[in-house]
Design a protein around this motif. Sequence first.
Motif, PDB file in Angstrom:
ATOM      1  N   GLY B 121      -1.626  14.872 -15.626  1.00 51.40           N
ATOM      2  CA  GLY B 121      -1.618  14.672 -14.183  1.00 51.40           C
ATOM      3  C   GLY B 121      -1.133  13.265 -13.857  1.00 51.40           C
ATOM      4  O   GLY B 121      -1.373  12.341 -14.633  1.00 51.40           O
ATOM      5  N   VAL B 122      -0.449  13.124 -12.722  1.00 55.45           N
ATOM      6  CA  VAL B 122      -0.031  11.777 -12.323  1.00 55.45           C
ATOM      7  C   VAL B 122      -0.374  11.521 -10.861  1.00 55.45           C
ATOM      8  O   VAL B 122      -0.202  12.373  -9.999  1.00 55.45           O
ATOM      9  CB  VAL B 122       1.483  11.527 -12.543  1.00 55.45           C
ATOM     10  N   PHE B 123      -0.906  10.335 -10.642  1.00 53.37           N
ATOM     11  CA  PHE B 123      -1.083   9.832  -9.289  1.00 53.37           C
ATOM     12  C   PHE B 123       0.007   8.806  -9.031  1.00 53.37           C
ATOM     13  O   PHE B 123       0.364   8.031  -9.927  1.00 53.37           O
ATOM     14  CB  PHE B 123      -2.446   9.137  -9.139  1.00 53.37           C
ATOM     15  N   ILE B 124       0.517   8.784  -7.822  1.00 55.81           N
ATOM     16  CA  ILE B 124       1.421   7.695  -7.443  1.00 55.81           C
ATOM     17  C   ILE B 124       0.544   6.545  -6.962  1.00 55.81           C
ATOM     18  O   ILE B 124      -0.303   6.730  -6.077  1.00 55.81           O
ATOM     19  CB  ILE B 124       2.407   8.151  -6.357  1.00 55.81           C
ATOM     20  N   GLU B 125       0.730   5.373  -7.579  1.00 54.20           N
ATOM     21  CA  GLU B 125      -0.076   4.231  -7.156  1.00 54.20           C
ATOM     22  C   GLU B 125       0.593   3.556  -5.961  1.00 54.20           C
ATOM     23  O   GLU B 125       1.785   3.230  -6.002  1.00 54.20           O
ATOM     24  CB  GLU B 125      -0.247   3.206  -8.287  1.00 54.20           C
ATOM     25  N   LEU B 126      -0.194   3.359  -4.925  1.00 52.82           N
ATOM     26  CA  LEU B 126       0.319   2.756  -3.694  1.00 52.82           C
ATOM     27  C   LEU B 126      -0.349   1.421  -3.434  1.00 52.82           C
ATOM     28  O   LEU B 126      -1.524   1.219  -3.762  1.00 52.82           O
ATOM     29  CB  LEU B 126       0.068   3.703  -2.519  1.00 52.82           C
ATOM     30  N   ASP B 127       0.422   0.531  -2.854  1.00 50.70           N
ATOM     31  CA  ASP B 127      -0.098  -0.784  -2.505  1.00 50.70           C
ATOM     32  C   ASP B 127      -0.357  -0.826  -0.999  1.00 50.70           C
ATOM     33  O   ASP B 127       0.573  -0.771  -0.207  1.00 50.70           O
ATOM     34  CB  ASP B 127       0.936  -1.852  -2.902  1.00 50.70           C
ATOM     35  N   CYS B 128      -1.625  -0.864  -0.647  1.00 54.68           N
ATOM     36  CA  CYS B 128      -1.998  -0.984   0.778  1.00 54.68           C
ATOM     37  C   CYS B 128      -2.397  -2.435   1.054  1.00 54.68           C
ATOM     38  O   CYS B 128      -3.538  -2.715   1.426  1.00 54.68           O
ATOM     39  CB  CYS B 128      -3.132  -0.027   1.115  1.00 54.68           C
ATOM     40  N   ASP B 129      -1.505  -3.352   0.790  1.00 56.17           N
ATOM     41  CA  ASP B 129      -1.657  -4.779   1.124  1.00 56.17           C
ATOM     42  C   ASP B 129      -2.540  -5.600   0.192  1.00 56.17           C
ATOM     43  O   ASP B 129      -2.875  -6.744   0.516  1.00 56.17           O
ATOM     44  CB  ASP B 129      -2.137  -4.978   2.574  1.00 56.17           C
ATOM     45  N   TYR B 130      -2.947  -5.029  -0.968  1.00 53.24           N
ATOM     46  CA  TYR B 130      -3.642  -5.866  -1.935  1.00 53.24           C
ATOM     47  C   TYR B 130      -2.606  -6.683  -2.719  1.00 53.24           C
ATOM     48  O   TYR B 130      -2.879  -7.799  -3.155  1.00 53.24           O
ATOM     49  CB  TYR B 130      -4.483  -4.989  -2.871  1.00 53.24           C
ATOM     50  N   HIS B 131      -1.411  -6.095  -2.902  1.00 55.41           N
ATOM     51  CA  HIS B 131      -0.290  -6.769  -3.571  1.00 55.41           C
ATOM     52  C   HIS B 131      -0.563  -7.087  -5.034  1.00 55.41           C
ATOM     53  O   HIS B 131      -0.218  -8.156  -5.518  1.00 55.41           O
ATOM     54  CB  HIS B 131       0.112  -8.061  -2.820  1.00 55.41           C
ATOM     55  N   ARG B 132      -1.204  -6.153  -5.726  1.00 57.77           N
ATOM     56  CA  ARG B 132      -1.346  -6.304  -7.163  1.00 57.77           C
ATOM     57  C   ARG B 132      -0.300  -5.415  -7.837  1.00 57.77           C
ATOM     58  O   ARG B 132       0.592  -5.886  -8.506  1.00 57.77           O
ATOM     59  CB  ARG B 132      -2.759  -5.944  -7.620  1.00 57.77           C
ATOM     60  N   SER B 133      -0.447  -4.116  -7.651  1.00 61.63           N
ATOM     61  CA  SER B 133       0.573  -3.210  -8.182  1.00 61.63           C
ATOM     62  C   SER B 133       0.658  -1.985  -7.281  1.00 61.63           C
ATOM     63  O   SER B 133      -0.185  -1.786  -6.403  1.00 61.63           O
ATOM     64  CB  SER B 133       0.254  -2.824  -9.636  1.00 61.63           C
ATOM     65  N   GLY B 134       1.649  -1.151  -7.487  1.00 57.82           N
ATOM     66  CA  GLY B 134       1.849   0.039  -6.664  1.00 57.82           C
ATOM     67  C   GLY B 134       3.037  -0.103  -5.724  1.00 57.82           C
ATOM     68  O   GLY B 134       3.447  -1.213  -5.391  1.00 57.82           O
ATOM     69  N   ILE B 135       3.581   1.052  -5.288  1.00 60.77           N
ATOM     70  CA  ILE B 135       4.675   1.034  -4.298  1.00 60.77           C
ATOM     71  C   ILE B 135       4.063   0.691  -2.941  1.00 60.77           C
ATOM     72  O   ILE B 135       3.051   1.285  -2.558  1.00 60.77           O
ATOM     73  CB  ILE B 135       5.347   2.427  -4.202  1.00 60.77           C
ATOM     74  N   PRO B 136       4.652  -0.252  -2.194  1.00 59.45           N
ATOM     75  CA  PRO B 136       4.130  -0.526  -0.855  1.00 59.45           C
ATOM     76  C   PRO B 136       4.083   0.783  -0.055  1.00 59.45           C
ATOM     77  O   PRO B 136       5.067   1.523  -0.036  1.00 59.45           O
ATOM     78  CB  PRO B 136       5.171  -1.493  -0.263  1.00 59.45           C
ATOM     79  N   GLU B 138       4.344   1.590   2.847  1.00 53.56           N
ATOM     80  CA  GLU B 138       5.345   1.748   3.916  1.00 53.56           C
ATOM     81  C   GLU B 138       6.712   2.143   3.354  1.00 53.56           C
ATOM     82  O   GLU B 138       7.586   2.588   4.114  1.00 53.56           O
ATOM     83  CB  GLU B 138       5.513   0.440   4.699  1.00 53.56           C
ATOM     84  N   ASN B 139       6.913   1.975   2.058  1.00 60.49           N
ATOM     85  CA  ASN B 139       8.236   2.191   1.476  1.00 60.49           C
ATOM     86  C   ASN B 139       8.449   3.677   1.143  1.00 60.49           C
ATOM     87  O   ASN B 139       8.384   4.107  -0.005  1.00 60.49           O
ATOM     88  CB  ASN B 139       8.390   1.314   0.234  1.00 60.49           C
ATOM     89  N   LEU B 140       8.719   4.453   2.187  1.00 58.47           N
ATOM     90  CA  LEU B 140       8.827   5.908   2.024  1.00 58.47           C
ATOM     91  C   LEU B 140      10.011   6.294   1.143  1.00 58.47           C
ATOM     92  O   LEU B 140       9.956   7.306   0.444  1.00 58.47           O
ATOM     93  CB  LEU B 140       8.939   6.570   3.393  1.00 58.47           C
ATOM     94  N   GLU B 141      11.029   5.467   1.165  1.00 52.97           N
ATOM     95  CA  GLU B 141      12.208   5.765   0.348  1.00 52.97           C
ATOM     96  C   GLU B 141      11.841   5.790  -1.142  1.00 52.97           C
ATOM     97  O   GLU B 141      12.150   6.739  -1.853  1.00 52.97           O
ATOM     98  CB  GLU B 141      13.255   4.681   0.614  1.00 52.97           C
TER      99      GLU B 141
END
Lengths: 362, 362
Positions: B121-136, B138-141
């Motif tokens: 299984g895979v989760f997409i890691e998102l960055d909600c303004d912590y700015h450690r790791s993950g796709i921002p 807001e970056n839908l592209e």
Amino acid sequence: MKITKPTLLLDKQKCRKNIKQMTEKAKRNDLIFRPHFKTHQSRQIAEWFKEFGVEKITVSSVEMAKYFSNSGWKDITIAFPFNQLEITEINELAEKIDLKILLIHPESVDFLNKNLTQKIGVFIELDCDYHRSGIPIENLEEIDFLISAIVKVKKLKLEGFLTHSGQTYQTKSTSQILQIHQEVKSKMIKLKEKYSSQFPDLKTSIGDTPSCSLADNFSGIDEIRPGNFVFFDVMQYKLGACKAKHIAVSVACPIVSKNEQRKEVVIYGGAVHLSKEFILNEDGTRNFGLIVKLTENGWSEPIEGAYVSSLSQEHGIAKVSKENYNDFKIGDVVGILPIHSCLTANLMGKYITLEGEEIHHM
Amino acid sequence: MKITKPTLLLDKQKCRKNIKQMTEKAKRNDLIFRPHFKTHQSRQIAEWFKEFGVEKITVSSVEMAKYFSNSGWKDITIAFPFNQLEITEINELAEKIDLKILLIHPESVDFLNKNLTQKIGVFIELDCDYHRSGIPIENLEEIDFLISAIVKVKKLKLEGFLTHSGQTYQTKSTSQILQIHQEVKSKMIKLKEKYSSQFPDLKTSIGDTPSCSLADNFSGIDEIRPGNFVFFDVMQYKLGACKAKHIAVSVACPIVSKNEQRKEVVIYGGAVHLSKEFILNEDGTRNFGLIVKLTENGWSEPIEGAYVSSLSQEHGIAKVSKENYNDFKIGDVVGILPIHSCLTANLMGKYITLEGEEIHHM
């Protein structure tokens, strides 16, 4: 050697060279060399010291004294305020080796008088303005009182005066370190002279790596106990106590993510590997380690403008320059020079030499 | 139980109560409860979670996933950016358990396509303004691109979106924490809705202990992954995420010296026991731990005006108030509530319950 996760690399050649240089400095200055083994905590690295003729060592806990006693070391100073709760272990150790402990308080002498089963050596710990522990060196009344209590107890052998000038770690220049060294030395010599007619054999023992690395004049001092010099680290480098090329350990960390906008590289290597020790960059931001390129024979000089800017439990964030950003690739491994090698080695729990040999840590 | 050196005490009752409360909150809010086990790293404490019905867990390393898989856990998310260098271990794990990993970069998908032998299984890691790791977030592209890459690989099962709002640790009030929680939740829900027609089963997963402890409204969120709540610590206490009485671990430390002039107590308990994590006192000084009195049944509330002000490798310096100074006696043992219990537990390596039972740490 295939690195897949944070791995503490040890450059054995650099490490042996560091040992050799400090050993030679001690010899040149006619000093008893009693290196502090709390940095490496390794019976194998201890053997390298033995090859250079070292026989007396310093440790920072009773547990560490037991570990090195079990590896055949026979003359150990526990450079930590006497902990009466460990009297059983201390008695056991004193039965086997020439053990020395630090005393500060007269009540410890009373306690030892009642509970000691073996003869042990004692140093009086003095505070020469570091303000961590020890009797303030100016407080002759307390020193007198403690000495008179110690000499009444037959099982205690008064060895001398010991101090650790940890304030050298808070300096901004090598001249400040040398000034502290000079002041501490003068105070210790003066104290020794005061008691010289009564106790002609008392020794003066000093310890911090910055002073011992930078100073050339130790006259009047009998013993040095530096520890960190065995590996050095970024803190010593920033203090001017070593060059970057003398740092003998680095943590190899896989690159697992990147952020182009912030020019950041995410490494697998966090607080449980490097420790949360940091220094401050010139702009006031925190620096948890410098970054080096791993090479066939070890690692490069620190990469210009690259450093670890924050640490979570397992994540490290490395800031890198615009120019270098594209050199860092996911799946590659970079080296981190630790801020404080003692804490990093303690967390990593073992070393791998550049030749692939595993080296034990207590 | 006779304490002679730094010892990590665990109040099992408090710990079980912490587990119970978070489990019940998850149930009340119809959430998948996937606690993060990086805080305790203990197969025995893990069993207490099982008693409350927990079956899914989070870990922060492949090594930790192996440890808990070996203890019978079958559904594990490694909440750390995918490290391609550990593909062999990941394949081995995926053979035995329902494994989930985090993806951020399309090149990881290529790599997995070529090297994965098992379905995961895979989760997409998102960055909600912590700015450690993950796709921002807001970056839908980039999110679109990664999803389209993932769904092309048969061995990858897209589980959903995962974020860690570590910025709650930098707040100054509980209202700020709740505001971050609200914002992150809204962003995650919006993203889930965008993909709901194409992927109706995608889950949203959030994690930090401050939000999970303080928030009451999780609607739209599917899964929570807090970890630290199992013990809590001084940082959570200062953030308002718990009361001092909920902190379930303390480090018992012998008192080895004192300085009346500075109103300081020297403890055997340093950076290798507590970690160098600190919070700032109101006056800007560093605080490495709060001090409690050990009692028959555990420990007291924090002693007014007493805290650990500095740490060396094995020494801790505790500042205490003029009124309390005489209560601290050499040879006594005091308790230190850690700033960051995950790092302290990792350093101490094992727990002793108040009943004297030894509890394993990875």
